[in-house]
Write a protein that holds these residues in place. Structure first.
Motif, PDB file in Angstrom:
ATOM      1  N   VAL A  65      33.943  17.872 -51.181  1.00  0.00           N
ATOM      2  CA  VAL A  65      33.590  18.734 -49.904  1.00  0.00           C
ATOM      3  C   VAL A  65      33.692  18.165 -48.576  1.00  0.00           C
ATOM      4  O   VAL A  65      34.642  18.353 -47.694  1.00  0.00           O
ATOM      5  CB  VAL A  65      32.734  19.597 -50.201  1.00  0.00           C
ATOM      6  N   ALA A  66      33.145  17.939 -48.437  1.00  0.00           N
ATOM      7  CA  ALA A  66      33.089  16.235 -47.292  1.00  0.00           C
ATOM      8  C   ALA A  66      33.728  15.516 -46.993  1.00  0.00           C
ATOM      9  O   ALA A  66      34.016  15.606 -45.915  1.00  0.00           O
ATOM     10  CB  ALA A  66      31.335  14.859 -47.792  1.00  0.00           C
ATOM     11  N   VAL A  76      32.056  18.097 -36.397  1.00  0.00           N
ATOM     12  CA  VAL A  76      30.858  17.650 -36.952  1.00  0.00           C
ATOM     13  C   VAL A  76      30.249  16.616 -36.049  1.00  0.00           C
ATOM     14  O   VAL A  76      29.820  17.905 -34.735  1.00  0.00           O
ATOM     15  CB  VAL A  76      30.670  17.386 -38.687  1.00  0.00           C
ATOM     16  N   THR A  77      30.069  15.269 -36.314  1.00  0.00           N
ATOM     17  CA  THR A  77      29.946  14.943 -34.876  1.00  0.00           C
ATOM     18  C   THR A  77      30.934  13.926 -34.546  1.00  0.00           C
ATOM     19  O   THR A  77      30.609  13.159 -33.579  1.00  0.00           O
ATOM     20  CB  THR A  77      28.473  13.779 -35.725  1.00  0.00           C
ATOM     21  N   GLY A  78      32.152  13.978 -34.819  1.00  0.00           N
ATOM     22  CA  GLY A  78      33.358  12.883 -34.907  1.00  0.00           C
ATOM     23  C   GLY A  78      33.384  11.430 -35.123  1.00  0.00           C
ATOM     24  O   GLY A  78      34.162  10.709 -35.058  1.00  0.00           O
ATOM     25  N   GLY A  82      29.768   8.453 -40.280  1.00  0.00           N
ATOM     26  CA  GLY A  82      28.249   9.107 -40.545  1.00  0.00           C
ATOM     27  C   GLY A  82      28.593  10.531 -40.652  1.00  0.00           C
ATOM     28  O   GLY A  82      27.324  10.778 -41.642  1.00  0.00           O
ATOM     29  N   ASP A  83      29.453  12.019 -40.720  1.00  0.00           N
ATOM     30  CA  ASP A  83      30.051  12.835 -41.245  1.00  0.00           C
ATOM     31  C   ASP A  83      29.828  12.470 -43.040  1.00  0.00           C
ATOM     32  O   ASP A  83      28.988  13.880 -43.010  1.00  0.00           O
ATOM     33  CB  ASP A  83      30.995  13.436 -40.607  1.00  0.00           C
ATOM     34  N   VAL A 155      23.556  17.342 -37.366  1.00  0.00           N
ATOM     35  CA  VAL A 155      23.892  17.611 -36.270  1.00  0.00           C
ATOM     36  C   VAL A 155      23.537  17.580 -35.591  1.00  0.00           C
ATOM     37  O   VAL A 155      23.677  17.020 -34.025  1.00  0.00           O
ATOM     38  CB  VAL A 155      24.827  18.307 -36.683  1.00  0.00           C
ATOM     39  N   LEU A 156      22.026  18.319 -35.522  1.00  0.00           N
ATOM     40  CA  LEU A 156      21.230  18.980 -33.950  1.00  0.00           C
ATOM     41  C   LEU A 156      20.256  17.083 -33.912  1.00  0.00           C
ATOM     42  O   LEU A 156      20.482  17.334 -32.831  1.00  0.00           O
ATOM     43  CB  LEU A 156      20.466  20.066 -34.268  1.00  0.00           C
ATOM     44  N   LEU A 157      20.367  16.328 -34.102  1.00  0.00           N
ATOM     45  CA  LEU A 157      19.459  15.561 -33.997  1.00  0.00           C
ATOM     46  C   LEU A 157      20.457  14.064 -33.755  1.00  0.00           C
ATOM     47  O   LEU A 157      20.111  13.401 -33.631  1.00  0.00           O
ATOM     48  CB  LEU A 157      18.625  15.225 -35.793  1.00  0.00           C
ATOM     49  N   VAL A 158      21.869  14.623 -34.849  1.00  0.00           N
ATOM     50  CA  VAL A 158      22.602  13.067 -34.380  1.00  0.00           C
ATOM     51  C   VAL A 158      23.596  13.972 -33.020  1.00  0.00           C
ATOM     52  O   VAL A 158      23.870  13.012 -32.637  1.00  0.00           O
ATOM     53  CB  VAL A 158      23.136  12.561 -35.711  1.00  0.00           C
TER      54      VAL A 158
END
Length: 159
Positions: A65-66, A76-78, A82-83, A155-158
């Motif tokens: 899935v990821a 997600v974060t780009g 990390g994603d 996502v909010l933290l990174v």
């Protein structure tokens, strides 16, 4: 906020895939798993039980899935590595929550044959252990909610 919503969606799906792959592969290709509740071997497919084979399958399920999310450039974060780590981790933590809730809170019933069941053997039967409203669907809800919540927190933290 698009990245946060997408992360919740993918994290929840990764948790569901991890749980499904662990159960399906673990029940077919593993020796008897260990109960998180007792530490003893139990029948394959028992809620709240884990095996090495099932855990490896869970990682592959979450990664499928990821990987699909990252390969399609989901917001997600780009940062690809990390994603993948975030989303696979969210899936595995969601699956772990599912297993723990299944082991300790899910309603369990005894059939007349003595086998443990996740569904009541008769109308109105009380669970021998666990909480009656905590059936398999509720356990799955907890697991996917944890997976989505972990992905959102990441996502909010990174991001």
């Amino acid at each position: 906020m698009l990245a946060g919503g997408y992360a919740v969606f993918v994290g929840a799906l990764a948790a569901a895939a991890a749980d499904t792959w662990a159960t399906e592969v673990g029940t077919r290709f593993s020796t008897a798993p260990w109960s998180l509740r007792t530490g003893r071997r139990v029948a394959a497919g028992t809620s709240g039980a884990v095996s090495v084979t099932g855990t490896v399958a869970a990682m592959l399920g979450a990664a499928s899935v990821a990987g699909a999310a990252v390969l399609t450039n989901g917001p997600v974060t780009g940062e690809v590595r990390g994603d993948v780590v975030l989303l696979v981790g969210a899936g595995l933590l969601g699956m772990a929550a599912d297993s723990l809730v299944g082991a300790f809170l899910q309603a369990q019933y005894r059939a007349d044959s003595g086998e443990w069941r996740e569904t009541p053997p008769a109308q109105g039967a009380a669970p021998v252990r666990g909480w009656a409203p905590m059936g398999n669907n509720a356990v799955n809800f907890v697991g996917t909610t944890v997976g989505g919540g972990i992905a959102l927190a990441g996502v909010l933290l990174v991001g």
